[in-house]
Design a protein around this motif. Sequence first.
Motif, PDB file in Angstrom:
ATOM      1  N   VAL A 188       0.823  -0.872   0.186  1.00  0.00           N
ATOM      2  CA  VAL A 188      -0.108  -0.225  -0.310  1.00  0.00           C
ATOM      3  C   VAL A 188       0.459   1.393  -0.360  1.00  0.00           C
ATOM      4  CG1 VAL A 188      -1.837   1.362   1.113  1.00  0.00           C
ATOM      5  CG2 VAL A 188      -1.677  -1.141   1.500  1.00  0.00           C
ATOM      6  N   ALA A 189       2.489   1.602   1.037  1.00  0.00           N
ATOM      7  CA  ALA A 189       3.057   2.366   0.876  1.00  0.00           C
ATOM      8  C   ALA A 189       3.356   2.388  -0.534  1.00  0.00           C
ATOM      9  CB  ALA A 189       3.915   1.657   1.758  1.00  0.00           C
ATOM     10  N   LEU A 190       3.709   1.879  -1.146  1.00  0.00           N
ATOM     11  CA  LEU A 190       4.317   1.529  -2.134  1.00  0.00           C
ATOM     12  C   LEU A 190       3.279   2.636  -3.970  1.00  0.00           C
ATOM     13  CD1 LEU A 190       6.509   1.259  -5.092  1.00  0.00           C
ATOM     14  CD2 LEU A 190       5.334  -0.925  -5.105  1.00  0.00           C
ATOM     15  N   SER A 191       2.151   2.723  -3.244  1.00  0.00           N
ATOM     16  CA  SER A 191       0.987   3.464  -4.151  1.00  0.00           C
ATOM     17  C   SER A 191       1.327   5.101  -4.164  1.00  0.00           C
ATOM     18  CB  SER A 191       0.229   2.662  -3.828  1.00  0.00           C
ATOM     19  OG  SER A 191      -0.430   1.305  -4.331  1.00  0.00           O
ATOM     20  N   ALA A 192       1.420   4.984  -2.382  1.00  0.00           N
ATOM     21  CA  ALA A 192       1.394   6.214  -2.078  1.00  0.00           C
ATOM     22  C   ALA A 192       2.604   7.382  -2.314  1.00  0.00           C
ATOM     23  CB  ALA A 192       1.343   5.888  -0.546  1.00  0.00           C
ATOM     24  N   VAL A 193       3.749   6.034  -2.053  1.00  0.00           N
ATOM     25  CA  VAL A 193       4.726   7.011  -3.161  1.00  0.00           C
ATOM     26  C   VAL A 193       5.011   7.670  -3.849  1.00  0.00           C
ATOM     27  CG1 VAL A 193       7.199   6.311  -3.057  1.00  0.00           C
ATOM     28  CG2 VAL A 193       6.559   5.507  -0.852  1.00  0.00           C
ATOM     29  N   ARG A 194       4.442   5.875  -4.899  1.00  0.00           N
ATOM     30  CA  ARG A 194       4.118   6.458  -6.518  1.00  0.00           C
ATOM     31  C   ARG A 194       3.678   8.002  -6.810  1.00  0.00           C
ATOM     32  NH1 ARG A 194       2.892   1.042  -8.182  1.00  0.00           N
ATOM     33  NH2 ARG A 194       5.209   0.118  -8.799  1.00  0.00           N
ATOM     34  N   GLU A 195       2.570   8.065  -5.665  1.00  0.00           N
ATOM     35  CA  GLU A 195       1.540   9.857  -6.017  1.00  0.00           C
ATOM     36  C   GLU A 195       2.161  10.916  -5.443  1.00  0.00           C
ATOM     37  OE1 GLU A 195      -2.845   9.866  -4.913  1.00  0.00           O
ATOM     38  OE2 GLU A 195      -2.392   8.172  -5.255  1.00  0.00           O
ATOM     39  N   ALA A 196       2.755  10.472  -4.495  1.00  0.00           N
ATOM     40  CA  ALA A 196       3.821  11.802  -4.247  1.00  0.00           C
ATOM     41  C   ALA A 196       4.976  11.982  -5.079  1.00  0.00           C
ATOM     42  CB  ALA A 196       4.585  10.765  -2.256  1.00  0.00           C
ATOM     43  N   ARG A 197       5.801  10.847  -5.806  1.00  0.00           N
ATOM     44  CA  ARG A 197       7.114  11.015  -6.343  1.00  0.00           C
ATOM     45  C   ARG A 197       5.712  11.954  -7.870  1.00  0.00           C
ATOM     46  NH1 ARG A 197      12.227  10.192  -7.200  1.00  0.00           N
ATOM     47  NH2 ARG A 197      12.821   9.133  -5.102  1.00  0.00           N
ATOM     48  N   ALA A 198       4.531  11.838  -8.199  1.00  0.00           N
ATOM     49  CA  ALA A 198       4.216  12.618  -9.086  1.00  0.00           C
ATOM     50  C   ALA A 198       3.467  13.848  -8.895  1.00  0.00           C
ATOM     51  CB  ALA A 198       2.578  11.886  -9.442  1.00  0.00           C
ATOM     52  N   GLY A 202       5.835  15.174  -6.805  1.00  0.00           N
ATOM     53  CA  GLY A 202       7.274  15.699  -6.991  1.00  0.00           C
ATOM     54  C   GLY A 202       8.584  15.527  -6.005  1.00  0.00           C
ATOM     55  N   ILE A 203       7.175  14.511  -4.587  1.00  0.00           N
ATOM     56  CA  ILE A 203       8.650  14.837  -3.756  1.00  0.00           C
ATOM     57  C   ILE A 203       9.150  13.667  -3.565  1.00  0.00           C
ATOM     58  CG2 ILE A 203       8.654  13.842  -1.088  1.00  0.00           C
ATOM     59  CD1 ILE A 203       5.283  14.553  -1.134  1.00  0.00           C
ATOM     60  N   LYS A 204      10.400  13.378  -3.058  1.00  0.00           N
ATOM     61  CA  LYS A 204      11.547  12.873  -3.403  1.00  0.00           C
ATOM     62  C   LYS A 204      11.509  11.911  -2.294  1.00  0.00           C
ATOM     63  CE  LYS A 204      14.578  15.189  -6.308  1.00  0.00           C
ATOM     64  NZ  LYS A 204      16.090  15.292  -6.218  1.00  0.00           N
ATOM     65  N   VAL A 205      10.488  10.656  -2.296  1.00  0.00           N
ATOM     66  CA  VAL A 205      10.484   9.769  -1.172  1.00  0.00           C
ATOM     67  C   VAL A 205      10.573   8.130  -1.595  1.00  0.00           C
ATOM     68  CG1 VAL A 205       7.954   9.506  -1.201  1.00  0.00           C
ATOM     69  CG2 VAL A 205       8.233   8.953   0.441  1.00  0.00           C
ATOM     70  N   GLY A 206      11.123   7.536  -1.101  1.00  0.00           N
ATOM     71  CA  GLY A 206      11.566   6.048  -1.505  1.00  0.00           C
ATOM     72  C   GLY A 206      11.401   5.124  -0.574  1.00  0.00           C
ATOM     73  N   LEU A 207      11.228   3.387  -1.120  1.00  0.00           N
ATOM     74  CA  LEU A 207       9.919   3.308  -0.614  1.00  0.00           C
ATOM     75  C   LEU A 207      11.200   1.579   0.324  1.00  0.00           C
ATOM     76  CD1 LEU A 207       7.762   1.080   1.037  1.00  0.00           C
ATOM     77  CD2 LEU A 207       7.795   0.176  -0.781  1.00  0.00           C
ATOM     78  N   LEU A 208      12.014   1.112   1.144  1.00  0.00           N
ATOM     79  CA  LEU A 208      12.178   0.066   1.255  1.00  0.00           C
ATOM     80  C   LEU A 208      11.274  -1.130   1.885  1.00  0.00           C
ATOM     81  CD1 LEU A 208      14.752  -1.039   1.984  1.00  0.00           C
ATOM     82  CD2 LEU A 208      15.067  -0.681   4.365  1.00  0.00           C
ATOM     83  N   ARG A 209      11.695  -2.226   0.996  1.00  0.00           N
ATOM     84  CA  ARG A 209       9.999  -3.222   1.645  1.00  0.00           C
ATOM     85  C   ARG A 209      10.892  -4.389   2.204  1.00  0.00           C
ATOM     86  NH1 ARG A 209       7.909  -7.320  -0.515  1.00  0.00           N
ATOM     87  NH2 ARG A 209       8.601  -6.864  -3.073  1.00  0.00           N
ATOM     88  N   PRO A 210      11.615  -4.559   3.061  1.00  0.00           N
ATOM     89  CA  PRO A 210      11.873  -6.367   3.907  1.00  0.00           C
ATOM     90  C   PRO A 210      11.135  -7.395   3.389  1.00  0.00           C
ATOM     91  CG  PRO A 210      11.543  -4.402   5.384  1.00  0.00           C
ATOM     92  CD  PRO A 210      10.581  -4.079   4.279  1.00  0.00           C
ATOM     93  N   ILE A 211      12.152  -8.199   3.012  1.00  0.00           N
ATOM     94  CA  ILE A 211      11.213  -9.462   2.560  1.00  0.00           C
ATOM     95  C   ILE A 211      11.508 -10.296   3.350  1.00  0.00           C
ATOM     96  CG2 ILE A 211      11.082 -10.947   0.593  1.00  0.00           C
ATOM     97  CD1 ILE A 211      12.083  -9.393  -1.909  1.00  0.00           C
ATOM     98  N   THR A 212      12.846 -10.695   3.519  1.00  0.00           N
ATOM     99  CA  THR A 212      13.276 -11.309   4.907  1.00  0.00           C
ATOM    100  C   THR A 212      13.548 -10.250   5.672  1.00  0.00           C
ATOM    101  OG1 THR A 212      15.419 -10.740   4.707  1.00  0.00           O
ATOM    102  CG2 THR A 212      14.088 -12.558   3.916  1.00  0.00           C
ATOM    103  N   VAL A 213      11.938 -10.256   6.790  1.00  0.00           N
ATOM    104  CA  VAL A 213      11.709  -9.417   8.396  1.00  0.00           C
ATOM    105  C   VAL A 213      13.393  -9.994   9.351  1.00  0.00           C
ATOM    106  CG1 VAL A 213       9.860  -8.282   7.838  1.00  0.00           C
ATOM    107  CG2 VAL A 213       9.801 -10.807   9.068  1.00  0.00           C
ATOM    108  N   SER A 214      13.399 -11.498   9.405  1.00  0.00           N
ATOM    109  CA  SER A 214      14.618 -12.330  10.480  1.00  0.00           C
ATOM    110  C   SER A 214      14.695 -13.063   9.320  1.00  0.00           C
ATOM    111  CB  SER A 214      13.649 -13.038  11.944  1.00  0.00           C
ATOM    112  OG  SER A 214      14.265 -13.253  12.022  1.00  0.00           O
ATOM    113  N   PRO A 215      16.593 -12.627   8.590  1.00  0.00           N
ATOM    114  CA  PRO A 215      17.197 -11.479   9.436  1.00  0.00           C
ATOM    115  C   PRO A 215      16.812 -10.438   9.210  1.00  0.00           C
ATOM    116  CG  PRO A 215      18.155 -12.559   7.385  1.00  0.00           C
ATOM    117  CD  PRO A 215      16.812 -13.656   7.696  1.00  0.00           C
TER     118      PRO A 215
END
Lengths: 256, 81, 368
Positions: C259-269, C271-284
């Motif tokens: 969901v955050a990725l959709s928000a980040v895309r919209e924010a980029r549109a 002009g906000i310099k925002v990115g997303l880090l999505r952990p796939i392994t939450v451990s490690p």
Amino acid sequence: MATPNNLVYERPEAFTDMPTHYCPGCTHGVAHRLVAEVLEEMDLIHKTIGVAPVGCSVFAYNYFDTDFVEAPHGRAPAMATGVKRVLPDRVVFTYQGDGDLASIGMGEIVHAAARGENITVIFINNANFGMTGGQMAPTTLPGMKTTSSASGRDVETQGYPIKVSEMISTLDGVGYCVRRSLHDPKNIRLAKKAIRTAFETQVRGLGFSMVELLSTCPTNWGMTPVDSLKFVDEHMIPAYPLGDYKISDAIKQIKI
Amino acid sequence: MAAKGWIEVSDTYCKGCELCISACPQEVMELDMSHLTPKGYHPAHTFKDGCTGCAICAVVCPDAAITVYREITKRPATVAV
Amino acid sequence: MPKELWKGNEAIAEAAVRAGLEAYFGYPITPQTEILEYLSRRMPELGRAFVQAESELGAINMVYGAACTGVRVMSTSSSPGVSLMMEGLSYIAGTEIPAVLVNVMRGGPGLGNIAPAQSDYNQAVRGGGHGDYPRIVLAPASIQEAIDLMGLSFDLAEKYRMIAMMILDGSVGQMMEPAEMPEMMEVKRKDFDWATNGAMNRERRLLTSIYLNPLDEEKTNLRMLKRWKEVQTNEVRYKEYFLDDAKYVVIGFGTAGRVALSAVREARAQGIKVGLLRPITVSPFPYEALEQLIPQAEAFLVTEMNMGQMLDDVLLTVRGRVPVEFYGRPGGVVPFHNEILDEIQRLVSGPLAVQTDPRESWLTRMTA
């Protein structure tokens, strides 16, 4: 001179060299020995996986020269189910006390039996929790003193003993369910025959098999080993009658 | 004539619980009070003649500590316990 | 293989089958029951083991037994059921054998509800069961990723003789998406040198979690930690989106990350310099990837479907060098992308301060 020809009895090969940790005179050792003798006679040592419980027999895995796994308290029948379902051609048995099987593990044993899991259960009933120091078990006799029923088990507040074999034998998945005792040579021989039949049941794929063994706990009962055998005869057997609770027709045909 | 037998009790396994002593039909067993096992038990032994090699001591032994022999008279005896 | 429309739970089940699953033991619980139902049909038709257990306790101990023989085995459940399995997981960890568990998480604590949540992060990542033990935890954000991580779970569990857990919220389990299944893997039983499968022509083996001598248990704990260090070195996985020039970094896993990725895309549109880090392994946890972002980041926004559980891992890494803000929707509520977009805009409009516990200001905003 001792030669193989005049040998009448020796320690079973299915045992490791390790002396047991059981108290002197505890009939856990007899039950172990009977299982070991049966595994040896049926040539099953190399295809058996034992499942040890939690309780006094937690270290059962040290004494049998077979593969072994160690289950959480009461869960041995579930663990045995997991082993047997992926290795149906191996022999899988659990060895459980009354705290393990009849208290915390009642769900697992009933459902393994109801599913007709093709495993063998050796159930030791010594009317108390041995390893933790002699507390009341579901099998403790009415009026029997334990460290958690100091003035004797009061059935009004602490409930009644559970007759496991009687209960398990009502389930359709069960092929073989009997109660035996380890208190004298004759009964020990009958117990061994029952254990043999139970493993034969499994080898032939005839369903769930369980042998309940009335056993002693001299240390926690506060008796000598010899007096403990008398206690089994005089008090345990009247409460837990010996007998064949269920033997399916196919198993009745087995000749040993 | 009664069969003649003898037993060996393992010092490694015997815990001196006396179950064999009370079960012995010939009443030829007792604890050996002159001897201690490495674990500190007085082990069982036969203290007089009369053992028939019936193996009842081994049947009741919780520690598989007893090996039983019987003198061969006619044919090799293999008694299932 | 071509893409097909798959329901999350069924895709997970089929992916496990194709990865060589030889035995499945489970118990019905929403929102994961379709996995059990699917495998109740699929496993027998392949001649593989399936048991609907009497309880989650039974199921996890059947897994434990089958895992001792060295086959690929798993169970699946949802939050309350996974709590029941914690005993078995601790034993499996202590026995150092591979096993796979999927938790399709729902709102809690207690009976909670059956809506999607990420409230079992701590239980999965920090341990849950008793005793000291590490475990691998994977968090897919889509059905395709769940399929891909299913096979990986078995590989990692076997490689490190460790529990591999997949945590996903109920929405990934329940939704349908086009996804590509891998080819069916041939089941080959590996002859592990620890497996208790009957002592044919070899010394007997023993599998147990008991080490009565504390020095032996300590040695076991340290051996597990050493193995964990290898996992930390080799197996960290995450996805980066728009991070190259990002001044603001959103961090979220699973559906919250999606969901955050959709928000980040919209924010980029915008002009906000925002990115997303999505952990796939939450451990490690991807501590190092996060560390790399600290010099460029003016602020972090952690977004989760809980009261801030992964947040602690972020705070541990950032250690007050940059402000960390939190936005969570616990209780089975899935955030809308515009809620996260609002949060991103709040970050940009500032000013932000480093807070000891970002949950406090979030709670104030939530309950205002």
